[in-house]
Scaffold this motif. Structure first.
Motif, PDB file in Angstrom:
ATOM      1  N   ASP A  51      -9.244  42.955   9.382  1.00 57.03           N
ATOM      2  CA  ASP A  51      -7.720  42.928   8.820  1.00 57.03           C
ATOM      3  C   ASP A  51      -6.824  43.475   9.783  1.00 57.03           C
ATOM      4  O   ASP A  51      -6.066  44.509   9.683  1.00 57.03           O
ATOM      5  CB  ASP A  51      -7.674  43.791   7.656  1.00 57.03           C
ATOM      6  N   GLU A  52      -6.933  43.003  11.072  1.00 55.48           N
ATOM      7  CA  GLU A  52      -6.205  43.377  12.226  1.00 55.48           C
ATOM      8  C   GLU A  52      -4.756  43.143  11.795  1.00 55.48           C
ATOM      9  O   GLU A  52      -4.383  41.994  11.431  1.00 55.48           O
ATOM     10  CB  GLU A  52      -6.560  42.797  13.630  1.00 55.48           C
ATOM     11  N   GLN A  53      -3.816  43.868  12.253  1.00 56.89           N
ATOM     12  CA  GLN A  53      -2.454  43.723  11.949  1.00 56.89           C
ATOM     13  C   GLN A  53      -1.847  43.079  13.164  1.00 56.89           C
ATOM     14  O   GLN A  53      -1.905  43.640  14.388  1.00 56.89           O
ATOM     15  CB  GLN A  53      -1.598  44.835  11.517  1.00 56.89           C
ATOM     16  N   LYS A 109      -1.487  39.603   9.261  1.00 54.86           N
ATOM     17  CA  LYS A 109      -2.562  40.246   9.628  1.00 54.86           C
ATOM     18  C   LYS A 109      -3.680  38.667   9.810  1.00 54.86           C
ATOM     19  O   LYS A 109      -3.543  37.901   9.322  1.00 54.86           O
ATOM     20  CB  LYS A 109      -3.225  41.142   8.218  1.00 54.86           C
ATOM     21  N   ARG A 110      -4.776  39.264  10.429  1.00 49.82           N
ATOM     22  CA  ARG A 110      -5.928  38.171  10.503  1.00 49.82           C
ATOM     23  C   ARG A 110      -7.096  38.924   9.824  1.00 49.82           C
ATOM     24  O   ARG A 110      -7.540  40.076  10.245  1.00 49.82           O
ATOM     25  CB  ARG A 110      -5.989  37.826  12.005  1.00 49.82           C
ATOM     26  N   HIS A 111      -7.703  38.221   9.233  1.00 49.48           N
ATOM     27  CA  HIS A 111      -9.014  38.772   8.338  1.00 49.48           C
ATOM     28  C   HIS A 111     -10.277  38.808   9.190  1.00 49.48           C
ATOM     29  O   HIS A 111     -10.933  40.008   8.729  1.00 49.48           O
ATOM     30  CB  HIS A 111      -9.017  37.744   7.244  1.00 49.48           C
ATOM     31  N   GLU A 160      -0.542  40.491  -1.260  1.00 51.70           N
ATOM     32  CA  GLU A 160      -1.218  39.642  -0.475  1.00 51.70           C
ATOM     33  C   GLU A 160      -1.269  38.191  -0.733  1.00 51.70           C
ATOM     34  O   GLU A 160      -1.583  38.109  -1.862  1.00 51.70           O
ATOM     35  CB  GLU A 160      -2.539  40.139   0.077  1.00 51.70           C
ATOM     36  N   TYR A 172       4.230  43.918  12.097  1.00 49.19           N
ATOM     37  CA  TYR A 172       4.714  44.667  11.071  1.00 49.19           C
ATOM     38  C   TYR A 172       6.311  44.550  11.218  1.00 49.19           C
ATOM     39  O   TYR A 172       7.030  45.334  12.203  1.00 49.19           O
ATOM     40  CB  TYR A 172       4.152  46.058  11.118  1.00 49.19           C
ATOM     41  N   SER A 208       3.738  42.511   6.642  1.00 49.02           N
ATOM     42  CA  SER A 208       2.730  42.317   7.651  1.00 49.02           C
ATOM     43  C   SER A 208       2.152  41.087   7.707  1.00 49.02           C
ATOM     44  O   SER A 208       1.984  40.439   6.796  1.00 49.02           O
ATOM     45  CB  SER A 208       1.629  43.482   7.468  1.00 49.02           C
ATOM     46  N   TYR A 257      -5.328  33.932   8.584  1.00 46.88           N
ATOM     47  CA  TYR A 257      -3.906  34.686   8.694  1.00 46.88           C
ATOM     48  C   TYR A 257      -3.298  34.763   7.237  1.00 46.88           C
ATOM     49  O   TYR A 257      -3.157  33.751   6.804  1.00 46.88           O
ATOM     50  CB  TYR A 257      -3.112  33.966   9.685  1.00 46.88           C
TER      51      TYR A 257
END
Length: 247
Positions: A65-67, A59-61, A136, A70, A57, A119
């Motif tokens: 934590d929007e994905q 993601k942006r924090h 992560e 994927y 994945s 990111y």
């Protein structure tokens, strides 16, 4: 944008504690902060030395934590399951051959100021108990600013111009100072008067005695008269004062 800057700094200092131990097994580049311009692009590389992941994945924090997307791995088949609407047609994926390990490169295009964020990559594995295990990375802070990149050539030209102007200004000031000193020295020499010590006035010269008048008398008689005149305290008398004599 100021809030974004502070958010980036706080994100680096306040990363979740569970993310830090996993940085030894997953890698991401570029590190720390990357400054880019509007409508530019940036590549994020995610890799792991461990094989057989089941998913990856991006993601942006800062937005919970929007994905963004994927990837699902099924043996040698890679499937892109989800992609955020904000990045539709703005993200491309390239696989990298690593030995050992797995790596992918994500290229984000047409970046906007609202894309400023942290990111990071999250690899999904299955542990011995068949539970999902997420590894992560630390992530990359992307700051999108207005304007465009400044050419290095123009920067060098500006620097050289400023240096030359500084040298010329310093030389001109130095020459003016030297000329001013020369003029002042010439004026000083022209108006210079040497110092003379104080000399007391000379005493008046004694006046000469008047010359005696010319007479037919002999010179010795005149000298006797002159001698008598210079001794007024001597007096003669014809009186007899006895034993005391003449006074």
């Amino acid at each position: 944008m100021k809030a974004k800057w502070w958010s980036c700094v706080l994100a680096l200092l306040c990363m979740p504690a569970e993310v830090m131990p996993n940085t030894r097994t997953v890698l991401q580049s570029p590190l720390t902060i990357s400054n880019v311009w509007i409508n530019s692009s940036l590549e994020i590389k995610c890799s792991t030395p461990q094989g057989d992941p089941i998913g990856l994945s991006l993601k942006r924090h800062f937005l919970g934590d929007e994905q963004i997307l994927y990837l699902h791995f099924d043996k040698e088949v890679v499937t892109k399951n989800t992609t955020a609407d904000k990045f539709l047609n703005r993200i491309s994926i390239t696989e990298e051959q690593l030995d050992p390990g797995v790596g992918y490169k994500f290229k984000l295009s047409l970046l906007e100021q609202k894309d400023t964020d942290l990111y990071y990559c999250s690899w999904v594995y299955i542990d011995e108990k068949y539970n999902n295990l997420n590894l992560e990375s630390n992530g990359t802070v992307i700051i999108v600013g207005e304007g465009g990149p400044v050419k290095a050539c123009s920067l060098r030209t500006v620097d050289l111009t400023l240096i030359c102007l500084s040298i010329v200004a310093f030389t001109g000031i130095l020459l003016m100072f030297i000329c001013l000193m020369i003029v002042r020295c010439r004026r000083f020499k022209k108006n210079f008067t040497p110092f003379r010590g104080y000399a007391p006035p000379l005493p008046p010269r004694p006046s000469r005695p008047p010359r005696p008048p010319r007479t037919n008398q002999p010179r010795n008689i005149y000298m006797q008269q002159q001698t008598v005149n210079h001794c007024p305290y001597m007096m003669t008398s014809t009186h007899d004062y006895g034993i005391f004599g003449n006074v």
